[in-house]
Design an enzyme around this catalytic site. Structure first.
Site, PDB file in Angstrom:
ATOM      1  N   HIS A 201       0.793  -1.235   0.000  1.00 39.63           N
ATOM      2  CA  HIS A 201       0.000   0.000   0.000  1.00 39.63           C
ATOM      3  C   HIS A 201       0.826   1.286   0.000  1.00 39.63           C
ATOM      4  CE1 HIS A 201      -0.121   1.273   4.385  1.00 39.63           C
ATOM      5  NE2 HIS A 201       0.342   0.053   4.541  1.00 39.63           N
ATOM      6  N   CYS A 323       1.974   6.327  12.253  1.00 38.65           N
ATOM      7  CA  CYS A 323       1.965   5.211  13.196  1.00 38.65           C
ATOM      8  C   CYS A 323       2.114   5.693  14.625  1.00 38.65           C
ATOM      9  CB  CYS A 323       3.087   4.237  12.881  1.00 38.65           C
ATOM     10  SG  CYS A 323       3.009   3.704  11.200  1.00 38.65           S
TER      11      CYS A 323
HETATM   12  N1  PMP Z   1       7.928  -0.238   7.780  1.00 41.78           N
HETATM   13  C1  PMP Z   1       7.867   1.050   7.414  1.00 41.78           C
HETATM   14  C2  PMP Z   1       9.146   1.814   7.233  1.00 41.78           C
HETATM   15  C3  PMP Z   1       6.631   1.666   7.207  1.00 41.78           C
HETATM   16  O1  PMP Z   1       6.589   2.956   6.844  1.00 41.78           O
HETATM   17  C4  PMP Z   1       5.462   0.911   7.391  1.00 41.78           C
HETATM   18  C5  PMP Z   1       4.091   1.532   7.215  1.00 41.78           C
HETATM   19  N2  PMP Z   1       3.870   2.687   7.981  1.00 41.78           N
HETATM   20  C6  PMP Z   1       5.577  -0.438   7.778  1.00 41.78           C
HETATM   21  C7  PMP Z   1       6.838  -0.980   7.956  1.00 41.78           C
HETATM   22  C8  PMP Z   1       4.360  -1.309   8.002  1.00 41.78           C
HETATM   23  O2  PMP Z   1       3.803  -1.663   6.770  1.00 41.78           O
HETATM   24  P1  PMP Z   1       2.334  -2.297   6.667  1.00 41.78           P
HETATM   25  O3  PMP Z   1       1.385  -1.159   6.831  1.00 41.78           O
HETATM   26  O4  PMP Z   1       2.308  -2.892   5.283  1.00 41.78           O
HETATM   27  O5  PMP Z   1       2.204  -3.331   7.717  1.00 41.78           O
END
Ligand code: PMP
Length: 378
Positions: A201, A323
């Site tokens: 995504h 996040c």
């Molecule tokens: N690693 C990094 C550097 C990210 O930016 C993200 C998404 N914020 C993730 C891992 C997690 O990815 P996913 O949303 O596909 O679980």
């Protein structure tokens, strides 16, 4: 609407949407079924695997589909511990990892593993020497983020992993390449990585699909067990529609990678020019960075208030990282941001569709916000 939050997620491209809906309508068999419908679904996954493998110079057998990078990162870390964690108990990582890396590593630390977290230097990047000097016979894993999701800092993962392997080829090497994939060249062989995490995504596919590259011959013990799909590495019925969508976007965006990069660099330059004249507004600069991700401090104004001011004008940005949801970012702290910067920093992240006019509107509205909002009292 102007969308500058592409590091949180991207708008799925038309090719991805078409591929997913075609698979949903026409190829909904279980890829593990032995009959024709299953075989047709499995063929779609095989084709997708070939596309993803090709995009990072890997072999098809080295790509395993997951539900996203969180699962890929958890798999890399916990599988390493399950495989060699009885003999080796030291993990070397950075203080600037995404929580999907730092949290599994913290869990292992709580279970008795020794964890060394390397902080970036003043220039923002991890000094390879700081990593290498930590490697010893007890080292299980070196896990390093390729492009930081909050600052855009690019680490020299390849130099670090080569040096680590030269000391001891038994040490596992893993990189979270989510923010670098399809923006800078990710070459599994050149990286010297045993494991690489990717997410759909962030590259115009829907949410809920990702992949992990696992180097041939690694013989990792699986973290998720069950029906044995994905050669036992990731049990669970594969999401054929999402996997097809992921492969389609990779086909489209591999071709445009270099042009998109040049455009992102121009947009960053424009953002710099348009904001440098505003009092107390500055872009953070690092030795090596991705121009797609821009960390912009608006001194004296709360980032969340700014975010909502911009949102009311249909401009979407992020405060730090999506996040961290409003919490003070430990990652930005590790990059040396001051307390006042932690409160007042926006993340402006570009995609191929953003224009110079969009950047001009953003700068105009930031100035507007500074004229209208009350400053934080310190
Ligand atoms: N690693 C990094 C550097 C990210 O930016 C993200 C998404 N914020 C993730 C891992 C997690 O990815 P996913 O949303 O596909 O679980």
């Amino acid at each position: 609407m102007i969308y500058f939050d592409n590091s949180s997620t991207t708008k799925p491209c038309e090719q991805a949407i078409s591929a997913a809906s075609k698979a949903l309508r026409e190829m909904w068999g279980n890829p593990s079924s032995l009959h024709k419908m299953g075989i047709e679904s499995e063929r779609l996954i095989m084709n997708a695997r070939e596309v993803i493998a090709g995009s990072i110079n890997a072999e098809e057998g080295e790509i395993f589909f997951t539900s996203g990078a969180t699962e890929s990162n958890n798999t890399a870390i916990f599988s390493s511990a399950l495989t060699k964690g009885k003999r080796r108990k030291k993990i070397i990582t950075t203080a600037t990892e995404h929580p999907s890396v730092s949290a599994p590593i913290k869990r292992l630390e709580d279970q008795g593993f020794e964890v060394v977290r390397i902080f970036p230097g003043e220039d923002g990047v991890i000094d390879p020497y700081e990593v290498v000097k930590q490697v010893d016979k007890n080292t299980l894993l070196v896990s390093m983020i390729m492009v930081n999701n909050e600052t855009g800092v690019i680490n020299d993962v390849s130099t670090i992993f080569k040096a680590v392997k030269a000391i001891d080829k038994e040490v596992y090497t893993h990189t979270d390449a989510v923010q670098g994939f399809l923006k800078i060249h990710v070459n599994a062989k050149k990286l010297c990585a045993d494991m690489i995490s990717l997410s759909g995504h962030k590259v115009y596919a829907p949410k809920g699909v990702g992949a992990i590259y696992i180097k041939k011959g690694l013989n990792l013990k699986p973290f998720i067990v069950g029906g044995g799909q994905e050669k036992g590495i990731r049990s669970g019925t594969e999401s054929v529609p999402l996997i097809c969508a992921f492969a389609e976007t990779v086909k489209v965006h591999s071709k445009t990678q270099d042009d998109r990069y040049k455009k992102a660099a121009l947009l960053r330059q424009r953002l710099m020019e348009r904001t440098m004249t505003l009092d107390g507004v500055y872009l953070h600069e690092f030795k090596s960075f991705l121009p797609y991700i821009n960390s912009l401090t608006v001194k004296g104004y709360k980032s969340e208030t700014l975010l909502h001011f911009l949102e009311e004008r249909e401009i979407y940005v992020s405060s730090g990282s999506a996040c961290s949801k409003g919490k003070k970012s430990e990652v930005l702290k590790a990059f040396g941001y001051s307390d006042s910067e932690l409160d007042s920093t926006l993340r402006i992240s570009f995609c191929g569709d953003n224009t110079e006019d969009d950047v001009d509107r953003l700068a105009y509205e930031i100035q507007n916000a500074m004229n209208s909002l009350v400053k934080i009292k310190r």
